[in-house]
Design a protein around this motif. Structure first.
Motif, mmCIF file in Angstrom:
data_model
loop_
_atom_site.group_PDB
_atom_site.id
_atom_site.type_symbol
_atom_site.label_atom_id
_atom_site.label_comp_id
_atom_site.label_asym_id
_atom_site.label_seq_id
_atom_site.Cartn_x
_atom_site.Cartn_y
_atom_site.Cartn_z
ATOM 1 N N LEU A 135 -4.309 20.832 12.048
ATOM 2 C CA LEU A 135 -4.461 19.841 10.779
ATOM 3 C C LEU A 135 -4.856 21.017 10.170
ATOM 4 C CD1 LEU A 135 -5.640 18.397 8.547
ATOM 5 C CD2 LEU A 135 -8.425 18.399 9.597
ATOM 6 N N SER A 158 -7.211 13.839 14.891
ATOM 7 C CA SER A 158 -6.833 15.302 14.768
ATOM 8 C C SER A 158 -7.317 15.871 16.528
ATOM 9 C CB SER A 158 -7.476 15.903 14.040
ATOM 10 O OG SER A 158 -6.836 16.741 13.823
ATOM 11 N N PHE A 179 -6.211 13.139 2.144
ATOM 12 C CA PHE A 179 -6.224 12.045 2.548
ATOM 13 C C PHE A 179 -6.635 11.033 2.746
ATOM 14 C CE2 PHE A 179 -4.725 15.237 5.869
ATOM 15 C CZ PHE A 179 -3.073 14.692 6.204
ATOM 16 N N ALA A 228 -3.585 7.746 10.546
ATOM 17 C CA ALA A 228 -3.224 8.907 10.474
ATOM 18 C C ALA A 228 -3.108 10.044 11.842
ATOM 19 C CB ALA A 228 -3.521 9.673 9.359
ATOM 20 N N GLN A 246 1.633 13.289 12.975
ATOM 21 C CA GLN A 246 2.869 14.346 11.988
ATOM 22 C C GLN A 246 1.490 15.493 12.278
ATOM 23 O OE1 GLN A 246 5.460 15.010 10.594
ATOM 24 N NE2 GLN A 246 5.158 15.830 8.493
ATOM 25 N N SER A 247 2.171 16.444 12.819
ATOM 26 C CA SER A 247 2.088 18.037 12.631
ATOM 27 C C SER A 247 1.315 18.044 11.392
ATOM 28 C CB SER A 247 1.531 18.670 13.734
ATOM 29 O OG SER A 247 0.727 18.612 15.020
ATOM 30 N N THR A 248 0.652 19.243 11.343
ATOM 31 C CA THR A 248 1.112 20.253 9.851
ATOM 32 C C THR A 248 1.456 22.047 10.351
ATOM 33 O OG1 THR A 248 -1.554 19.876 9.434
ATOM 34 C CG2 THR A 248 -0.601 18.054 8.723
ATOM 35 N N ILE A 279 -2.600 13.746 12.956
ATOM 36 C CA ILE A 279 -2.746 14.848 12.142
ATOM 37 C C ILE A 279 -3.375 15.783 13.794
ATOM 38 C CG2 ILE A 279 -2.883 16.139 10.819
ATOM 39 C CD1 ILE A 279 -1.810 13.825 9.791
ATOM 40 N N SER A 324 3.621 14.036 5.427
ATOM 41 C CA SER A 324 2.329 13.014 6.235
ATOM 42 C C SER A 324 1.807 12.009 5.191
ATOM 43 C CB SER A 324 1.431 14.042 6.884
ATOM 44 O OG SER A 324 0.712 14.601 5.756
ATOM 45 N N HIS A 365 5.097 19.873 5.672
ATOM 46 C CA HIS A 365 4.747 18.501 6.688
ATOM 47 C C HIS A 365 3.511 18.098 6.219
ATOM 48 C CE1 HIS A 365 6.807 21.445 10.349
ATOM 49 N NE2 HIS A 365 7.231 19.887 10.433
ATOM 50 N N LEU A 366 2.426 18.371 5.583
ATOM 51 C CA LEU A 366 1.595 18.587 4.831
ATOM 52 C C LEU A 366 2.175 16.571 4.212
ATOM 53 C CD1 LEU A 366 -1.507 17.887 4.693
ATOM 54 C CD2 LEU A 366 -1.629 19.756 2.382
ATOM 55 N N LEU A 376 -8.412 9.166 10.579
ATOM 56 C CA LEU A 376 -7.865 9.909 10.860
ATOM 57 C C LEU A 376 -8.046 10.394 12.306
ATOM 58 C CD1 LEU A 376 -6.580 13.113 8.619
ATOM 59 C CD2 LEU A 376 -7.841 13.453 10.509
#
Ligand code: R5P
Length: 299
Positions: A92, A126, A116, A87, A58-60, A89, A71, A67-68, A124
């Motif tokens: 970010l 990214s 997070f 996760a 899930q990109s924010t 992301i 997630s 979107h944040l 995580l």
């Protein structure tokens, strides 16, 4: 230890999640989304996660806060359903506000990092996080994947005249060097100044670095194109310095406020971005780089 993998397609990154699941040869689990009239999101994970490693993609990008929150809801629920969570992301958000630039400013990334940290995610991943500083607020293991080799691959197949990799600012010098290494050429970083009050960008047109650009095809490489201000100023400076053509490569193409049109109007020949943020210039898939990292974490 190898855990059974599944990939959750976050509402912001369904296509990218599909690509990730395909490469990992993992089950793709859909996430249902309902947005209420007041803007609140509700997510529902449609699958069995018990005992699995759930890779949540899930990109924010904007709407950033929505979107944040989505997630975080997905991570929390996946943990409750018995999964361990990686996760992913890709973009970010808030990473640019990684310190107090002006007195009294909140360090947004510190809070995002803490969210997070307490989300229940095991780790995580990214892509091209804006800075190391931003990543330092994550206390769970956090991994930054570079999309630069994939962007460079795109340009390797183009016929470029004496290509020169250019960062629009000195903060991105290492990124331009990495890009240059990948296509076998040299790089420069331009002296960019941003007024912290107005956000206005200026680049010194007499900068000595610009002398090397004459007669060459420049590829501007940046992590984010937001309003396009930085790339517009850099494109203008490079063309004024005698560049033959200016190409633009970036990881996260937010393209706000007519950024793409402004960049093309400034004289750029092409803008190429990855699919961390879906856009009309998202021509490079970052799934292979994400999957390399996820596979390492599941060895
Ligand atoms: C700044 O340091 C970043 O690397 C980008 O250059 C910047 O965020 C791009 O923003 P804009 O497109 O609004 O100039």
């Amino acid at each position: 230890m190898k855990e059974k993998l599944c990939v959750l397609a976050g509402p912001a990154s369904k296509d990218l999640a599909k690509n990730v699941a395909k490469i990992l040869n993992a089950e793709l689990i859909d996430v249902e989304l309902k947005i209420f009239p007041d803007g609140e999101s509700k997510v529902r994970i449609d699958g069995d996660l018990h005992g699995k490693l759930a890779v949540i993609v899930q990109s924010t990008y904007p709407p950033v806060d929505t979107h944040l929150m989505q997630s975080l809801f997905m991570i929390g629920k996946a943990v409750k359903m018995g999964a361990s969570v990686c996760a992913v992301i890709p973009y970010l958000a808030y990473a640019r506000q990684d310190k107090e630039f002006l007195h009294g400013e909140a360090v947004s990334m510190e809070l995002v990092g803490n969210l997070f940290n307490s989300s229940g995610a095991k780790n995580l991943v990214s892509v091209d996080v804006h800075s190391q500083m931003a990543l330092s607020y994550l206390k769970i293991p956090a991994y930054n994947v570079s999309a630069v080799p994939l962007l460079a691959n795109y340009f390797k197949s183009q016929k470029l005249a004496q290509p020169l990799a250019v960062s629009p600012d000195t903060g991105g010098a290492a990124r331009a060097q990495e890009f240059a290494r990948n296509i076998g050429t040299s790089s420069i970083a331009l002296p960019k100044f941003r007024d912290r009050n107005t956000g206005e960008v200026t680049i010194d047109l007499n900068a000595p670095e610009l002398k090397t650009a004459k007669g060459r095809d420049a590829i501007l490489i940046d992590d984010i194109i937001s309003t396009g201000g930085s790339i517009v100023k850099a494109t203008e400076a490079l063309l004024k310095a005698g560049c033959r053509k200016v190409f633009v490569a970036c990881t996260h193409a937010l393209l706000l406020n007519g950024a793409l049109e402004k960049i093309m109007n400034a004289g750029a020949s092409e803008v190429v971005a990855t699919n961390t943020v879906p856009s009309q210039v998202s021509k490079v898939d970052v799934a292979p780089a994400i999957c390399d990292q996820v596979s390492k974490l599941n060895e």
